[in-house]
Design an enzyme around this catalytic site. Structure first.
Site, PDB file in Angstrom:
ATOM      1  N   HIS A  99       0.812  -1.206   0.000  1.00 25.73           N
ATOM      2  CA  HIS A  99       0.000   0.000   0.000  1.00 25.73           C
ATOM      3  C   HIS A  99       0.851   1.264   0.000  1.00 25.73           C
ATOM      4  CE1 HIS A  99      -4.237  -1.593   1.009  1.00 25.73           C
ATOM      5  NE2 HIS A  99      -3.514  -2.556   0.457  1.00 25.73           N
ATOM      6  N   HIS A 267      -2.227 -12.197  -2.614  1.00 25.31           N
ATOM      7  CA  HIS A 267      -3.262 -12.910  -1.872  1.00 25.31           C
ATOM      8  C   HIS A 267      -2.901 -14.367  -1.609  1.00 25.31           C
ATOM      9  CE1 HIS A 267      -6.409  -9.756  -3.387  1.00 25.31           C
ATOM     10  NE2 HIS A 267      -5.554  -9.275  -2.499  1.00 25.31           N
TER      11      HIS A 267
END
Length: 724
Positions: A99, A267
């Site tokens: 992020h 993920h």
């Protein structure tokens, strides 16, 4: 401040308003006034390390091996105040790095992890960054230990890289060298929305067409890094989500294979958190009460941590073994059919149908409990979109290929905004030159500069041609991601040689003269172009009655077409250049604001901008040779005439429409000069006028020349990290 009581008993107001009153700033009172704040950021006064501190020098004493060992130990050193999922902080640290780096956008090079900007608002309080305040605090003991030898920017990115290594991925490499900033980046435009997660429609002309997202944005909603995991505007539609993923990641400089690898690899480990009521979370860090000490999103549910954690609102892990680098993401994505469901927090997510018990991940606190995995709309897009599916099926059949592709994509994601490889530091810097690093060979350093200058001076090229070509070559530089600049002489390659702003015919003429000179002396065309600009400036200085040499550093190299990713240079194409008084077409943003944006990307201050504008005008460097702003009768001489005549009260100024103005004699009304709004703002804006008046003074003619030379050299050398 303590409140005081009047004799009447009324409580008086503190005389310091501190942001608590309305209309308290000049821009509140006069919103149409040109706001120069973009040029006043990151002043040395805000840096607690002092002007003399050099991070790249400090890095030389960093014990990299010891640091990596400490970060690796941290991954499994679970803290009671914020326990690690399954005893491993890998997923959290990867999200922190992702992020941080993932806010980068190729359009203007802003965002990204290169400055540690995630420590400040608004990023530290974006909804998508919930709980990353805890990740930074977990890293604080390491930052405290290594001190100034380790920037927050480097540590944040290193944490995710080490996390992957600790879970089994062979990473591609890592480079130190990111320098911290010390206040928010107000120059970065994140969108016009007034609320977090406002509907995507607000930043699209047509949300059904992902390509219509407003430039320079790269995320679908305010407060997100890329796409809404629940679907476009929170409505599940994996096929539509795939189109928005493709556009978003392209704006982050990623192709389809890199995008699929990053989605699946991101993920493969960790989990999403939504086991509770998201509506009862406390405010984000910037809005939290002072006693929270920078922590946000406090959760009153149960323990508030561990299995009670609420972050995105989506709940569950993607894979069976979320702390292991494996092919589990593809095994579950393709191994089961999936159906829409809701998380405990009410978020839309996908659940597997009839999943085997042994394929379920265990609870983060109790390994005797197994829970359903989940997929987001973005994950399902990898299965639904035919292009992404083909790539992911290839990954699923070849774990080694997937791992290598992801490792390279992760390295690109986390290093894309660092600029040229010469800025990389550390033992794990890959030896391979990657095309997205804009590689440039080292040029010849030892040669007789004066002989080359004499050769250039004896050509028929004008001062305006020499200066304009050097400027156009150097102006592509942007300090946001350290791309562009004169080094490499990419102005002679596609696509730059054909950019309208570079006046292709004039450029070709100049290059046809300068290239044989470079060949004759065995030096780079890049050096020759900059030297030619310096020759033009020095001629103009002599024409003004002074004699000053423009500083020059040899060693620029010439890039080739094979070293140039032409498509990635398209966002660097200028659509306006206030310095050459040019606008490609009319835009919503004013030419003056576009000038400020370019000035900030070039790393220039407001005084330096003023000096360069005034000098470029009298040198006759306007695009197409227009006379707007050329307030002199001695064009080609580096005089202060622009400022003298701009501030002359013997003139009147008259708008003639379409951003053009006339300057006329106050007594006779005779026409004297034409101007654009970019020219006249240096007389109308009170701050810029104060600078203009300095250089209009009778005693500052020579001062102006020296100031122009210094600012000019700064632009020409902006990309010379090899000599800084």
């Amino acid at each position: 401040m303590e409140n005081l009581k009047h004799s009447s008993g009324d409580i008086s107001q503190c005389p310091f308003h501190g942001g608590n009153t309305t209309n308290e700033t000049n821009n509140d009172w006069w919103p149409n006034s040109l706001n120069l704040d973009i040029l006043h950021q990151h002043d040395t006064k805000v840096n607690p390390l002092g002007e003399e501190f050099n991070y790249h020098e400090a890095l030389k004493s960093l014990n990299v091996q010891a640091l990596k060992e400490d970060v690796t130990k941290l991954m499994t050193d679970s803290q009671d105040w914020w326990p690690a999922d399954w005893g491993h902080y890998g997923g959290l640290m990867i999200r922190l790095s992702w992020h941080s780096a993932g806010s980068y956008r190729v359009s203007d090079g802003r965002g990204g992890g290169g400055t540690g900007n995630q420590r400040f608002a608004p990023l530290n309080s974006w909804p998508d960054n919930a709980s990353l305040d805890k990740a930074r605090r977990l890293l604080w003991p390491i930052k405290k230990k290594y001190g100034d030898k380790l920037s927050w920017a480097d540590l944040i990115i290193l944490a995710g890289t080490i996390a992957y290594e600790s879970m089994g991925l062979k990473t591609y490499g890592f480079a130190f060298g990111r320098t911290d900033i010390w206040q928010p980046e107000k120059d970065t435009y994140w969108g016009n929305e007034k609320e977090w997660l406002a509907p995507s429609d607000e930043r699209y002309n047509d949300v059904e067409d992902a390509s219509t997202m407003e430039n320079p944005l790269a995320a679908v909603q305010m407060g997100l890094i890329y796409v809404n995991p629940e679907g476009v505007n929170g409505k599940s539609d994996p096929a539509k989500t795939a189109l928005h993923i493709r556009e978003t990641f392209a704006r982050m400089a990623m192709d389809d294979e890199e995008t699929a690898a990053l989605t699946a690899g991101g993920h493969t480990v960790g989990k999403a958190h939504g086991n509770g009521d998201a509506s009862i979370l406390g405010p984000e860090p910037e809005a939290a009460p002072i006693e929270n000490q920078g922590f946000g999103w406090s959760n009153p549910t149960g323990t508030g941590v561990g299995r009670d954690t609420v972050t995105s609102g989506i709940e569950g892990a993607w894979t069976t073994e979320p702390t292991k680098w494996d092919n589990g993401f593809f095994d579950l994505l393709f191994g089961y059919e999936w159906e829409l469901t809701k998380s405990p927090a009410g978020a839309t997510q996908w659940a597997p149908i009839n999943i085997k018990e042994e394929d379920k991940p265990v609870d983060v606190e109790d390994p005797s409990i197994r829970l359903n995995p989940m997929m987001t709309d973005a994950d399902m897009a990898m299965k639904v979109d035919p292009i992404y599916r083909e790539i992911c099926e290839k990954f699923s059949k070849d774990h080694q290929y997937f791992s290598e592709t992801f490792a390279r994509a992760w390295f690109k994601l986390t290093h894309r905004d660092m600029g040229p490889k010469v800025r990389y530091y550390g033992p794990d810097v890959p030896s391979e030159d990657l095309i997205w690093q804009d590689p440039i060979p080292i040029g010849k350093k030892e040669y007789d500069v004066n002989l080359v200058k004499e050769k250039i001076s004896n050509t028929d090229l004008t001062i305006a041609e020499l200066v304009s070509t050097a400027w156009d070559s150097a102006r592509t530089y942007r300090g946001s991601d350290m791309r562009g600049g004169a080094n490499g002489a990419r102005i002679r390659l596609a696509p730059q040689k054909d950019w309208a702003g570079n006046e292709p015919e004039r450029l070709a003429k100049v290059l046809n003269v300068l290239t044989p000179i470079a060949t004759e002396f065995g030096i780079s065309i890049a050096d020759t172009i900059v030297l030619a600009g310096n020759v033009g400036v020095e001629k103009a200085i002599k024409n003004a009655g002074f004699n000053t040499t423009v500083p020059f550093t040899t060693g620029r190299g010439d890039a080739t077409d094979e070293m140039t990713d032409a498509a990635s240079f398209e966002p660097l194409e200028p659509v306006a250049d206030g310095y050459r008084n040019w606008l490609k077409q009319e835009y919503i943003v004013s030419p003056e604001e576009m000038m400020l944006d370019k000035t900030q990307l070039l790393g220039l201050t407001a005084p330096e901008m003023t000096i360069l504008i005034g000098g470029m005008r009298v040198l006759g460097t306007n695009y197409g040779g227009t006379k707007h702003g050329v307030f002199t009768d001695n064009e080609g001489a580096l005089t202060n005439d622009f400022f003298v005549n701009l501030t002359d009260m013997g003139n009147t100024w008259k708008s003639v429409g379409e951003g053009l103005y006339e300057i006329r004699d106050r007594k006779t009304d005779a026409f004297k000069w034409s101007a654009t709004s970019v020219d006249l703002v240096f007389g109308s804006n009170s701050i810029l006028r104060s600078y203009a008046e300095v250089f209009a003074q009778d005693d500052n003619k020579e001062k102006f020349v020296h100031a122009f030379v210094k600012a000019w050299a700064k632009v020409m050398n902006a990309d010379r990290f090899d000599v800084k």
